[in-house]
Write a protein that holds these residues in place. Structure first.
Motif, PDB file in Angstrom:
ATOM      1  N   UNK A 119      53.047  45.321  41.672  1.00  0.00           N
ATOM      2  CA  UNK A 119      52.581  46.855  41.675  1.00  0.00           C
ATOM      3  C   UNK A 119      51.196  46.816  40.844  1.00  0.00           C
ATOM      4  N   UNK A 120      50.206  46.964  41.390  1.00  0.00           N
ATOM      5  CA  UNK A 120      48.782  46.871  40.668  1.00  0.00           C
ATOM      6  C   UNK A 120      48.686  45.643  40.253  1.00  0.00           C
ATOM      7  N   UNK A 121      48.611  45.138  39.040  1.00  0.00           N
ATOM      8  CA  UNK A 121      48.283  43.848  38.624  1.00  0.00           C
ATOM      9  C   UNK A 121      49.390  43.355  37.856  1.00  0.00           C
ATOM     10  N   UNK A 122      50.659  43.802  38.048  1.00  0.00           N
ATOM     11  CA  UNK A 122      51.805  43.368  37.525  1.00  0.00           C
ATOM     12  C   UNK A 122      52.776  42.943  38.407  1.00  0.00           C
TER      13      UNK A 122
ATOM     14  N   UNK B 227      47.623  34.786  54.197  1.00  0.00           N
ATOM     15  CA  UNK B 227      48.863  34.691  53.846  1.00  0.00           C
ATOM     16  C   UNK B 227      49.430  35.964  53.116  1.00  0.00           C
ATOM     17  N   UNK B 228      48.417  36.334  52.273  1.00  0.00           N
ATOM     18  CA  UNK B 228      49.047  37.623  51.286  1.00  0.00           C
ATOM     19  C   UNK B 228      48.225  38.740  51.587  1.00  0.00           C
ATOM     20  N   UNK B 229      49.045  39.966  51.836  1.00  0.00           N
ATOM     21  CA  UNK B 229      48.562  41.224  51.718  1.00  0.00           C
ATOM     22  C   UNK B 229      48.584  41.806  50.150  1.00  0.00           C
ATOM     23  N   UNK B 230      47.528  42.878  50.005  1.00  0.00           N
ATOM     24  CA  UNK B 230      47.660  43.407  48.664  1.00  0.00           C
ATOM     25  C   UNK B 230      49.014  43.931  48.039  1.00  0.00           C
ATOM     26  N   UNK B 231      49.161  43.478  46.681  1.00  0.00           N
ATOM     27  CA  UNK B 231      50.558  43.502  46.303  1.00  0.00           C
ATOM     28  C   UNK B 231      51.651  42.857  46.757  1.00  0.00           C
ATOM     29  N   UNK B 232      51.412  41.483  46.980  1.00  0.00           N
ATOM     30  CA  UNK B 232      52.361  40.642  47.529  1.00  0.00           C
ATOM     31  C   UNK B 232      52.228  39.541  46.695  1.00  0.00           C
ATOM     32  N   UNK B 233      53.483  38.665  46.694  1.00  0.00           N
ATOM     33  CA  UNK B 233      53.421  37.265  45.945  1.00  0.00           C
ATOM     34  C   UNK B 233      54.173  36.527  46.824  1.00  0.00           C
TER      35      UNK B 233
ATOM     36  N   UNK C 119      48.597  38.552  44.856  1.00  0.00           N
ATOM     37  CA  UNK C 119      47.469  39.425  45.147  1.00  0.00           C
ATOM     38  C   UNK C 119      47.501  40.646  44.696  1.00  0.00           C
ATOM     39  N   UNK C 120      46.579  41.165  43.860  1.00  0.00           N
ATOM     40  CA  UNK C 120      46.981  42.369  43.223  1.00  0.00           C
ATOM     41  C   UNK C 120      46.404  43.452  44.224  1.00  0.00           C
ATOM     42  N   UNK C 121      46.498  44.872  43.881  1.00  0.00           N
ATOM     43  CA  UNK C 121      46.311  45.986  44.379  1.00  0.00           C
ATOM     44  C   UNK C 121      44.817  46.198  44.891  1.00  0.00           C
ATOM     45  N   UNK C 122      43.844  45.271  44.170  1.00  0.00           N
ATOM     46  CA  UNK C 122      42.477  45.475  44.477  1.00  0.00           C
ATOM     47  C   UNK C 122      42.217  44.413  45.423  1.00  0.00           C
ATOM     48  N   UNK C 123      43.090  43.425  45.794  1.00  0.00           N
ATOM     49  CA  UNK C 123      42.960  42.416  46.638  1.00  0.00           C
ATOM     50  C   UNK C 123      42.635  40.933  45.936  1.00  0.00           C
ATOM     51  N   UNK C 124      42.453  40.894  44.726  1.00  0.00           N
ATOM     52  CA  UNK C 124      42.262  39.844  44.077  1.00  0.00           C
ATOM     53  C   UNK C 124      43.574  38.996  44.026  1.00  0.00           C
ATOM     54  N   UNK C 125      43.039  37.491  43.888  1.00  0.00           N
ATOM     55  CA  UNK C 125      44.234  36.626  43.928  1.00  0.00           C
ATOM     56  C   UNK C 125      44.378  36.127  42.438  1.00  0.00           C
TER      57      UNK C 125
ATOM     58  N   UNK D 249      49.403  39.906  35.706  1.00  0.00           N
ATOM     59  CA  UNK D 249      48.933  38.614  36.527  1.00  0.00           C
ATOM     60  C   UNK D 249      47.693  38.120  36.194  1.00  0.00           C
ATOM     61  N   UNK D 250      46.934  38.720  35.508  1.00  0.00           N
ATOM     62  CA  UNK D 250      45.535  38.592  35.180  1.00  0.00           C
ATOM     63  C   UNK D 250      45.735  37.491  33.752  1.00  0.00           C
ATOM     64  N   UNK D 251      46.637  38.027  32.928  1.00  0.00           N
ATOM     65  CA  UNK D 251      46.658  37.371  31.515  1.00  0.00           C
ATOM     66  C   UNK D 251      47.897  36.643  31.405  1.00  0.00           C
ATOM     67  N   UNK D 252      48.863  36.698  32.261  1.00  0.00           N
ATOM     68  CA  UNK D 252      50.212  36.201  31.751  1.00  0.00           C
ATOM     69  C   UNK D 252      50.954  37.040  30.823  1.00  0.00           C
TER      70      UNK D 252
END
Length: 115
Positions: A62-65, A11-17, A36-42, A77-80
């Motif tokens: 963008x990336x993890x932001x 349902x989510x591609x990398x760099x989508x919310x 989903x960040x640029x590395x594909x992690x949720x 998105x990893x830490x808030x």
């Protein structure tokens, strides 16, 4: 911990919310930005910006932001944690598990980060 299905992995591609509403402990819906960040992690964070009270899932990733579309605040998105003003308060972060093709989020416990 009670994990709920938030979406499927496709349902989510990398760099989508996307916005998902999960059942809170009181039965009320809890708005969560699933990212989903640029590395594909949720990642799962509160969907409500701590500065402008608008939906973070509508912002650019963008990336993890994720960027709030209203005033440009950015959150990791990893830490808030906010990394770009005007936001100065973090948003809650929720645990995520991926089981097969399901992305699961736990909003029942005390979220990390945020208020």
């Amino acid at each position: 911990m009670t994990f709920q299905t938030a979406c499927l992995t496709d349902d989510l591609a990398p760099e989508e919310a996307m916005l998902v509403e999960l059942d809170g402990v009181d039965g009320a819906p809890v708005p969560v930005a699933l990212v989903r960040d640029a590395d594909g992690d949720y990642h799962a964070i509160s969907d409500i910006c701590s500065h402008g009270q608008v939906s973070l899932s509508d912002g650019e990733v963008e990336g993890c932001l994720v960027e709030c579309w209203l005033h440009g605040s950015q959150f990791d998105v990893r830490t808030g944690q906010p990394v770009q003003l005007p936001a100065i308060r973090p948003v809650p972060v929720y645990p995520v598990n991926v089981e097969g093709d399901k992305v699961l989020v736990d909003i029942d416990g005390q979220p990390a980060g945020g208020s």
